[in-house]
Structures are given as C-alpha cells and as structure tokens.
Design an enzyme around this catalytic site. Structure first.
Site, PDB file in Angstrom:
ATOM      1  N   LYS A   1       0.846  -1.208   0.000  1.00  0.00           N
ATOM      2  CA  LYS A   1       0.000   0.000   0.000  1.00  0.00           C
ATOM      3  C   LYS A   1       0.879   1.255   0.000  1.00  0.00           C
ATOM      4  CE  LYS A   1      -3.480   2.228   2.896  1.00  0.00           C
ATOM      5  NZ  LYS A   1      -4.389   2.087   4.036  1.00  0.00           N
TER       6      LYS A   1
ATOM      7  N   GLU B   1      10.629  -4.595   4.364  1.00  0.00           N
ATOM      8  CA  GLU B   1      10.723  -6.009   3.980  1.00  0.00           C
ATOM      9  C   GLU B   1      10.366  -6.198   2.504  1.00  0.00           C
ATOM     10  OE1 GLU B   1       9.146  -4.861   6.662  1.00  0.00           O
ATOM     11  OE2 GLU B   1       9.285  -6.244   8.371  1.00  0.00           O
TER      12      GLU B   1
ATOM     13  N   GLY C   1      -4.762  -2.253   5.527  1.00  0.00           N
ATOM     14  CA  GLY C   1      -4.013  -3.410   5.022  1.00  0.00           C
ATOM     15  C   GLY C   1      -4.702  -4.725   5.306  1.00  0.00           C
ATOM     16  N   ARG C   2      -5.148  -4.928   6.551  1.00  0.00           N
ATOM     17  CA  ARG C   2      -5.730  -6.221   6.911  1.00  0.00           C
ATOM     18  C   ARG C   2      -7.164  -6.371   6.414  1.00  0.00           C
ATOM     19  NH1 ARG C   2      -4.462  -3.044  11.035  1.00  0.00           N
ATOM     20  NH2 ARG C   2      -6.008  -2.298  12.534  1.00  0.00           N
TER      21      ARG C   2
ATOM     22  N   GLU D   1      -4.537  -7.424  15.438  1.00  0.00           N
ATOM     23  CA  GLU D   1      -4.023  -6.093  15.090  1.00  0.00           C
ATOM     24  C   GLU D   1      -5.147  -5.064  15.211  1.00  0.00           C
ATOM     25  OE1 GLU D   1      -0.458  -4.815  12.249  1.00  0.00           O
ATOM     26  OE2 GLU D   1      -2.223  -5.365  11.101  1.00  0.00           O
TER      27      GLU D   1
ATOM     28  N   HIS E   1      -4.515 -34.201  17.276  1.00  0.00           N
ATOM     29  CA  HIS E   1      -3.387 -35.057  17.681  1.00  0.00           C
ATOM     30  C   HIS E   1      -2.270 -34.249  18.318  1.00  0.00           C
ATOM     31  CE1 HIS E   1      -5.015 -38.664  15.686  1.00  0.00           C
ATOM     32  NE2 HIS E   1      -5.664 -37.733  15.001  1.00  0.00           N
TER      33      HIS E   1
ATOM     34  N   LYS F   1       9.817  -1.150  14.744  1.00  0.00           N
ATOM     35  CA  LYS F   1      10.361  -0.728  13.444  1.00  0.00           C
ATOM     36  C   LYS F   1      11.419   0.353  13.632  1.00  0.00           C
ATOM     37  CE  LYS F   1       6.220  -1.143  10.564  1.00  0.00           C
ATOM     38  NZ  LYS F   1       5.277  -0.370   9.769  1.00  0.00           N
TER      39      LYS F   1
HETATM   40  C1  G6Q Z   1      -2.439  -3.983   8.206  1.00  0.00           C
HETATM   41  C2  G6Q Z   1      -1.208  -3.285   8.488  1.00  0.00           C
HETATM   42  C3  G6Q Z   1       0.038  -3.974   7.961  1.00  0.00           C
HETATM   43  C4  G6Q Z   1       0.361  -3.693   6.510  1.00  0.00           C
HETATM   44  C5  G6Q Z   1       1.802  -4.115   6.250  1.00  0.00           C
HETATM   45  C6  G6Q Z   1       2.230  -3.896   4.822  1.00  0.00           C
HETATM   46  O1  G6Q Z   1      -3.527  -3.599   8.513  1.00  0.00           O
HETATM   47  O2  G6Q Z   1      -1.308  -1.992   8.087  1.00  0.00           O
HETATM   48  O3  G6Q Z   1       0.016  -5.371   8.144  1.00  0.00           O
HETATM   49  O4  G6Q Z   1      -0.517  -4.344   5.662  1.00  0.00           O
HETATM   50  O5  G6Q Z   1       2.653  -3.420   7.106  1.00  0.00           O
HETATM   51  O6  G6Q Z   1       2.120  -2.571   4.460  1.00  0.00           O
HETATM   52  P1  G6Q Z   1       2.248  -2.102   2.987  1.00  0.00           P
HETATM   53  O7  G6Q Z   1       1.138  -2.692   2.209  1.00  0.00           O
HETATM   54  O8  G6Q Z   1       2.199  -0.609   3.007  1.00  0.00           O
HETATM   55  O9  G6Q Z   1       3.580  -2.620   2.485  1.00  0.00           O
END
Ligand code: G6Q
Length: 537
Positions: free
Chosen positions: A203, A209, A264-265, A350, A381, A501
């Site tokens: 996003k 990463e 994001g989630r 989250e 199990h 971070k």
């Molecule tokens: C979700 C968070 C988080 C996000 C990641 C990736 O709700 O905001 O998990 O999706 O940190 O972020 P980017 O899509 O910006 O790389």
C-alpha cells in the site's frame, strides 16, 4: 463498556448463570440445538454450545445497542472517518459494493473507481492467464510471485490456498513476505525468470521487507535476463503510492491502485487480491466479492439477535469479559483453509489488541483474545488435549463444509464426524460416574474424566466456493468490528507495530557500522548486538 447499564445487568446475570452447565441447558430445552442457530449468506452458525441463555443474548444485544453499534455500522457504511486516530474512512465494504451502489467519500462516489480498478485487474489477469501477456523474451507467465507482508501478504496467501481448487494449474503461485532471505531464495530457486511475474504488493510502497525483497527479485531477474528493460514485463505493482512505484522502476501503467480508506488487513478484496484474481480468474473473483457483499448486507440489516457477525462478537465478549477466556481457537476442518487462522490472527489481534479507548483513556476490561488455530483433524493429535482437559477455558470456532471438493471415498465423512465429535466432547465431556461405569480403575478415573462445559461455535457451509470464502471473511471482519465497538477501541490503527520498526532501523545501522559502534541500549541488547557483530561463538 463497563459503565453501561447493560454491562451491570450482565454482571448480575453472570452471577446467576455463569456456572450453568451446557449439559443442563440442553436438557432443559430439547430444541436448543436448532434454536440457538442462525443462517445468512451461505453460512450456518450453531452457537448452542456456548454457555449462554436467551437472557444472556438479550442483555448482550442490549450492550451492543448501548455502545452505539447501530450508529457505528451506519457510520462505517456511510464512509465517515471512523478511524479517528488516522482521520480516515474505513470502507472495505465499498470494495465489494455492486456497480450500481453509491458511496460518497469527500464528495466523491468511490464505487465507479472501485469497478474501474476491478475491470483493469480483470483485463490484466485474463491476459496473464491466457498467455497474451508475455515476458521480456516472449514467453507466457508460468509463475506469479507476490511480494508483500502483513495485510499485503496474509490475505492473498490465505485466499490462494483457500481457493486453490478453482485456480489455474498452468501457473504456480508463491508468496514471499519475510525479509529473511531464505523466503525469497527458496521461492525463486527453481523458477525460470523468463516466465516469472512478480507482483509487488505494498500500500505504502515504503515497507522495508517488501522493498528489500522487490530489489533482490529485480536483481535476480535482471542478472539472469541481462537487460534492465525486462523489469517492465516481469514486475507489476499494487499500491497507493504511484511516485514510489515509478521510482522503483515499475511503469505506473502496470500499477493497480487502491485508496487510503482500505486498511491493510481489510484489503484482500482490493487490488491486493491481484494474485488471487490471476489464480481463480475474474469471474470467480467477482463471485467472491458477491459473498463479501451478501454478508455486508446481512450485517447492516439483520437484528443483532439474528445477525451472524454480531452474534459471534457478542459471544466473544461474553467469553472474554465474563467467563475469563483469553483466547479463541479457530479450527477449520478443511485443508484448503490451513492459512485461515493466521489470516484471522492479524484481522483480530491487530485490530482489537488495544489498551486505550477511542478517546485515549485506559480501557477497564480485557480486549482482543489471542486467536490461534490449525486445521482439523491435525490439531486433535496435538493441542486438543489442553482444550479438553487443561485448566484454561478456550472457546473454539469449528468450521466445516458439507460437500468436499476432493471427495475421495471415506475421507469426508470421517473428517466431519471428527468435527461434530469434538464440539460434542468439549461441551458435554465425560463424568466420573461414566468413566467408572466403563470399569476404569479408581486411580485412573481423574485422568480419564472430561469436565466438559467448554464452549464452541460450529460454522457450516455447503461447500467452499469463492462466494463462501468472501462471506466467511466478511463474517469475521464484522465480528471484529463489533467487538471493537463494544470495547470502545479504534480497530483500524496499529501503532503497536511502530516502536519495533524504529528501534530496528537504529540497530540495523549499528550492525552494519564499519567500526565498533558506541551502543546505548540496555545491557542485554548491547551484548546481543556485540555478539552478533563479532560472531562470538
Ligand atoms: C495492516 C497493516 C500492515 C500492513 C503491512 C504492509 O492492517 O497496516 O500489516 O498491511 O505493514 O504494508 P504495505 O502494504 O504498506 O507494504
């Protein structure tokens, strides 16, 4: 929550029924199993094995009303900026709104934008699937690698697994998220760069990463194809940040956008779902959106007493805040849903893993449960021992499907028999008298006794289809939303991920410094850094 009259009524009520036994509740009402159930958007929720009475549910619904759930649902659907700390609307429901819907944010109807992006994604996905999209050397795509993390990985990775039955088998799909180089190295080691397409999903397009993985993937590709221009045919981006996408070297023609009102989630049904759409095709992707939308409509319109996500949330609140449960186990009896608990972990923990109210005061009650789980029957199990006989109360969600997508003789009935048996065993257990009647020696009676009275939901659907997956995800999204409203937390920010971070950025510089850096952490962190730098072993 604790200041609401309904909360006080619930506390008093808990004093009366908190110790009630499921065994007795079922004996008192022979139709409990059918009465304590609700159905919508392809899902059947049996919550009769929860430790509640009709009165408990009535009071919980009253609590939801007093916490303003109706108003908050409307505010979300209307596009109000309910993510107060970030000043954003929360409109994942717009991602699955039908073409004719109208949802206005800042004076702009966002539905045409959503569908324009879906149409672009559909054209691109179709071109990749039918081979019209060619790589730099003219070959069709045979592998798609999604590079993303958190919300830009868990949704697509879960959805690919969940809908694999419907996915093209001509293209392989891989999901790389970890900055641990092993993730990318293992993902590409047997791939042919000429037929590999990377989807960089971020996003913000600044996530360290993902950007690290994307740069390494680009070097891998360019190194093998020996041409910088190859990037244009082998990299596409999903992002809201066109400037950064361009800076990375991806033509914005090959970028699929979304909006700041998609968290994001909550984004697996946005352009972040591009890999899903390539896998299952545009039509099936739209069917999945249809399932999401059906659950959205149900959530918005059904009274709480028959509203699946609301009921689920109310039961979570009852279990967490009145019965003292610290966790929720989600147990899909379907191998395709093996990543579903991991996906829900982010969605729930989250969103609602917060310690202050929306107004910034400390909450006076527990918030999100620790969500975890594994597919059945595997879990039986390993950790089910604790569920049945441990000292902790762990409410469970059992998920299952009546029709198998792989109907091998014998398997499905066995699988489903196990699902039904676990709920029954947890609820009703096996008393000492029963154990003795089996001739068990006195010394072993306590070991072989099952106390029971352990609550669970059973969620059934006819078959795992794209629409049912959409409906299931929306069910949990809205349950999480409802829990957040009752707990009065902002379910849409995640400041708790920031501190680590920031510290990592500082430590990263210290790890890479040429000369021994002057460390000013605590003595443990200092010693660990020195040991790592100097490989002291
Ligand atoms: C979700 C968070 C988080 C996000 C990641 C990736 O709700 O905001 O998990 O999706 O940190 O972020 P980017 O899509 O910006 O790389």
């Amino acid at each position: 929550m604790t200041v609401r009259p309904a909360y006080h009524a619930l506390s008093a009520h808990h004093g009366k029924v908190g110790g009630a036994l499921l065994r007795d509740l079922f004996a008192e009402d022979p139709r409990r199993g059918e009465r304590f159930a609700a159905e919508a958007a392809g899902l059947y929720l049996d919550y009769s094995k929860q430790r509640v009475t009709g009165e408990t549910l009535r009071l919980l619904a009253a609590l939801a009303r007093e916490c303003g759930l109706n108003e908050r649902i409307e505010a979300m659907f209307r596009g109000e900026r309910i993510n107060l700390t970030e000043g954003r609307a929360v409109l994942h429901v717009a991602l699955r709104a039908p073409r004719e819907a109208r949802i206005v944010v800042d004076g702009r109807d966002v539905v045409p934008d959503v569908h324009a992006t879906l149409d672009r994604m559909a054209r691109f996905a179709a071109a990749v699937r039918d081979g019209a999209w060619r790589g730099h050397t003219g070959k069709p795509v045979r592998a798609v690698v999604n590079l993303g993390i958190g919300g830009s990985d868990l949704g697509p990775a879960m959805a690919y697994d969940a809908l694999r039955h419907y996915a093209t088998r001509d293209i392989g799909f891989r999901f790389v998220s970890n900055v641990d180089g092993t993730d990318l190295a293992e993902a590409v080691r047997d791939l042919d760069p000429e037929t590999t397409l990377f989807v960089v999903s971020s996003k913000t397009f600044t996530t360290v990463e993902t950007l690290t993985n994307a740069r390494t993937a680009r070097a891998w590709l360019v190194g093998r194809l020996r041409d910088d221009a190859a990037v244009g045919r082998h990299f596409v981006a999903v992002s809201t940040n066109a400037a950064e996408v361009e800076k990375f070297g991806i033509d914005t023609e090959n970028m699929f956008g979304f909006w700041d009102w998609v968290g994001g989630r909550y984004s697996m049904d946005s352009a972040i779902g591009l890999s899903t759409m390539i896998a299952i095709g545009p039509e099936a992707f739209r069917a999945m959106l249809g399932g999401f939308h059906a659950m959205d409509e149900h959530f918005r319109s059904a009274p709480f007493e028959r509203n699946l996500p609301a009921l689920h949330a109310l039961l979570c609140v009852w279990n967490a805040n009145f019965l003292g449960a610290h966790s929720l186990a989600v147990l899909p009896y379907d191998q395709y849903l093996r990543r579903f608990p991991a996906y829900l972990q982010q969605l729930s923990m989250e969103s609602n893993g917060k310690r202050v109210t929306r107004g910034g005061a400390e909450v006076g009650h527990e918030t999100a449960q620790i969500l975890w789980g594994e597919p059945g029957t595997n879990g039986q199990h390993s950790f089910f021992q604790l569920l049945h006989q441990g000292t902790r109360l762990v409410p469970c969600d059992f998920l299952g499907f009546c029709t198998s997508l792989n109907p091998l003789p014998e398997h499905h009935d066995l699988l489903m028999a196990n699902l039904f048996a676990q709920g029954e065993a947890l609820a009703f257990g096996k008393g000492e008298a029963e154990v003795r009647a089996e001739g068990v020696g006195e010394a072993l009676v306590p070991h072989k006794t099952f106390p029971g009275n352990r609550p669970s939901n059973t969620i059934l659907a006819e078959k795992l289809t794209p629409a049912v997956l959409g409906s299931l995800v929306a069910f949990y999204e809205h349950s999480v939303f409802t829990q957040g409203v009752i707990w009065d937390v902002n379910s849409f920010d995640q400041y708790g991920v920031e501190l680590g971070k920031v510290l990592a950025t500082r430590i990263h510089a210290e790890l890479r410094a040429e000369s021994e850096p002057r460390l000013a952490h605590d003595s443990s962190t200092n010693a660990l850094i020195r040991r790592y730098r100097n490989r002291i072993f």
